[in-house]
Design an enzyme around this catalytic site. Structure first.
Site: not given
Ligand code: ADP
Ligand code: MG
Length: 478
Positions: A128, A146, A148, A153, A308, A367, A371-372, A454
C-alpha cells in the site's frame, strides 16, 4: 477544497445526534470494527467493539485520485525490482543496520536466504502506497508518505466503509452525493493475489497461513480477506509465531508444515515491529518460514524494501531511474510524488540535513526505521531535542529526515471510542493497494486493487487507525 456538507448542517445539534446514531449503527452492521484493547482476542457481543468512522466522505480531486491509482502498478514493479537487487539493498541499508538492531536482524535473515538460494520461484506482494495532498499555491499535489510492503492493513474494512457514508449522506438528504461514493472491493483484490500464488504453488490441500499477532484487535479486517479466499476455495489457517514454532517444520524439500498442514503461502500480518518478536524463538520461526518453499507475502527482501531508509535512498538523484532503464517516463512519474527526503548518515550530507532540521524543525518530520502503529515519528521541537541528543554519535543514522507534507484541513466529526463527538479540522491520507505475483521472471499479476482513506484531527501529528487516532473515510471525487 470543495465543501460537501453546508456549515448549517454540520452545526445543527439534532442532526448531529441522529448522525452519531446512524454512523455507529451502520459501522456495526457493516462490520467496520476493531476489537477493543481490553479484549483483543474476544468477539463476544458484550466486548463493545470499537467502531471507527467519521460522518462524511472527503472531497478528493479526481485527477489526484486517478494519478495515485494509475501509479500503483509501477510501484509494484519498483518494489519487486528492488527486492531482487541484493547489492542495492546491501548498500542502501549499510548505515542503518550498523545502528538499528531490528533492521540488522532482518537483514541477516535476508543474507542467509540469499546464500542458501531462494527455495521458491513464486514471489508476491500486497502493498500500500500512502499519500497526502500537499497544499501548493497552484492547488494540491500528491506526495507519498511511505510505501508499506508488509502487513498493509485496513483493506478488508475499507471494503465496507462505503456503506456507512452512503447512509450518513442519505440521512442529511445528500442523495446524489451518496451515490457518488465509490465501491472499493480491496478484500477481493488482496485475496486475488494470495489465491494466484496459492494456485501456482500447486497443491490443493496446502493452505494460506495468516501469521497473526498475539493480540488480534484487527481480526475483522483480516477476516474479510479470508472470506474472499474461501469463496475461491482456498483453504486458510491463522497461526501465531509461538504455534508455528511449536508445530512447524520443513521437510527435505523445504516444504513448510504447520500443525500438520502444508503451507502454500505465508501471509504476514505480524512480524513488522520489534516487540512482535517476543523471544529468540520468534526469530528462528521467521527464518524457518523464509527458508521454506512456501510463498512469502512478503518475502524478507520485499519486507526490507519497505524500510524508510530505502525510501530515502530512492529519492536521491538517478536512483529510482535505475530501476526503469527502459521507461524513464515511469521513473519520472514516480519521482514526482516524492517529498524531500534526506540522509542523516555520518558525513557532510547528513550534517547539512541536520543543520536544516535544527534551523526550521517545523518544516520536517524525523523518522526512525520503524513500521506501523504510529507514534514513532518526531515533530517540531522534539526534532531539535533528539538531534541534539545524538550529536556526534552514530545514532543519527537510525533516522531519516523528510519534508513535512501539509494538506488542506477539512471539517468533519470523528467518531472515536471514548472521545466526545466534536467538529475537528481534519487531515487525510490516501492509500492505494497493489497486488502482484511473479513466477520466475514472469509477472503473472500486477494490479491496483483499491484505496484506503484515513482521516485524523490536525491536532494529532502521528498515529493510525489501530492507535485510535485516525478513522476510516471515503473519497468523493470532484
Ligand atoms: P509508519 O510506518 O509508522 O506508518 P509513516 O511514515 O506512515 O510511518 O508515518 C506515520 C504517520 O505520520 C503518517 O500516517 C502521517 O500521518 C504522518 N506523516 C508521516 N510522514 C509525514 C510527512 N512527511 N508529512 C506529514 N505527515 C507525515
Ligand atoms: Mg504509515
Amino acid at each position: 477544497m470543495e465543501q460537501l456538507i453546508p456549515e448549517e448542517v454540520l452545526t445543527n445539534a439534532t442532526v448531529i445526534e441522529n448522525l452519531v446514531a446512524v454512523a455507529k449503527d451502520a459501522a456495526l452492521q457493516h462490520g467496520v470494527l476493531m476489537r477493543i484493547q481490553e479484549a483483543p482476542n474476544s468477539s463476544e457481543v458484550r466486548s463493545n467493539n470499537t467502531f471507527t468512522n467519521n460522518f462524511f466522505p472527503l472531497p478528493v480531486p479526481e485527477a489526484l485520485y486517478n494519478q495515485a491509482l494509475s501509479l500503483q502498478k509501477h510501484f509494484n514493479t519498483l518494489v519487486d525490482r528492488i527486492s531482487q537487487d541484493s547489492e542495492f539493498l546491501k548498500e542502501a541499508l549499510a548505515s542503518t543496520i550498523e545502528v538499528d538492531d531490528f533492521t540488522s536482524r532482518l537483514f541477516k535473515i535476508h543474507q542467509q536466504v540469499l546464500e542458501e538460494g531462494r527455495s521458491s520461484s513464486i514471489t508476491m506482494g500486497l502493498n500500500r502506497s500512502d499519500y497526502m495532498m500537499d497544499q501548493r499555491d497552484d492547488g494540491p499535489v500528491l506526495k507519498q508518505i511511505e510505501i508499506n510492503t508488509i502487513a498493509a492493513s485496513f483493506g478488508g474494512l475499507s471494503t465496507h466503509t462505503p456503506e456507512v457514508h452512503r447512509k450518513t449522506l442519505h440521512l442529511v438528504g445528500r442523495f446524489k452525493e451518496s451515490q457518488r461514493i465509490l465501491d472499493n472491493n480491496v478484500a477481493a483484490g488482496l485475496a486475488g493475489g494470495l489465491a494466484k500464488a496459492w494456485e501456482l504453488y500447486g497443491s490443493e490441500k496446502a493452505v494460506v497461513m495468516f501469521l497473526v499477532e498475539d493480540k488480534q484487535r484487527n481480526i475483522f479486517d483480516q477476516r474479510c480477506v479470508e472470506y474472499e479466499l474461501w469463496k475461491r476455495n482456498v483453504p486458510t489457517t491463522r497461526k501465531r509465531f509461538d504455534v508455528v514454532y511449536k508445530t512447524g517444520s520443513l521437510d527435505q524439500d523445504k516444504k513448510l508444515f504447520v500443525d500438520g498442514l502444508e503451507v502454500a503461502v505465508v501471509y504476514f500480518r505480524n512480524g513488522y515491529m520489534p516487540d512482535q518478536y517476543v523471544s529468540e524463538q520468534s526469530w528462528e520461526t521467521r527464518l524457518m518460514m523464509e527458508r521454506s518453499k512456501a510463498v512469502k507475502c512478503p518475502d524478507i527482501s520485499t519486507h526490507l524494501t519497505g524500510t524508510k531508509k530505502v525510501q530515502q535512498v530512492l529519492a536521491k538523484p538517478g536512483v529510482v531511474e535505475r530501476f526503469f532503464p527502459e521507461q524513464p517516463e515511469v521513473a519520472q512519474q514516480i519521482r514526482a510524488t516524492f517529498a524531500g527526503l534526506y540522509t542523516l548518515d555520518q558525513g557532510p550530507e547528513g550534517d547539512k540535513a541536520e543543520a536544516m532540521a535544527l534551523a526550521e524543525p517545523e518544516r520536517f518530520v524525523l523518522k526512525p526505521q520503524r513500521e506501523g502503529g504510529g507514534g514513532n515519528n518526531i515533530y517540531g521541537k522534539d526534532i531539535v531535542e533528539v538531534l541534539q541528543g545524538l550529536k556526534g554519535s552514530t545514532g543519527r543514522m537510525a533516522y531519516i529526515l523528510m519534508d513535512k507534507i501539509q494538506p488542506v484541513p477539512s471539517k468533519n466529526y470523528l467518531l472515536r471510542r471514548d472521545n466526545p463527538v466534536k467538529m475537528s479540522n481534519c487531515l487525510s491520507e490516501l492509500g492505494v493497494y497493489g497486488a502482484y505475483v511473479r513466477h520466475g521472471k514472469d509477472m503473472v499479476m500486477n494490479q491496483c486493487v483499491g484505496h484506503l482513506l484515513r482521516t485524523k484531527s490536525n491536532e494529532d501529528t502521528d498515529g493510525g487507525v489501530a492507535a485510535g487516532v485516525a478513522v476510516l473515510d471515503n473519497p468523493v471525487l470532484f
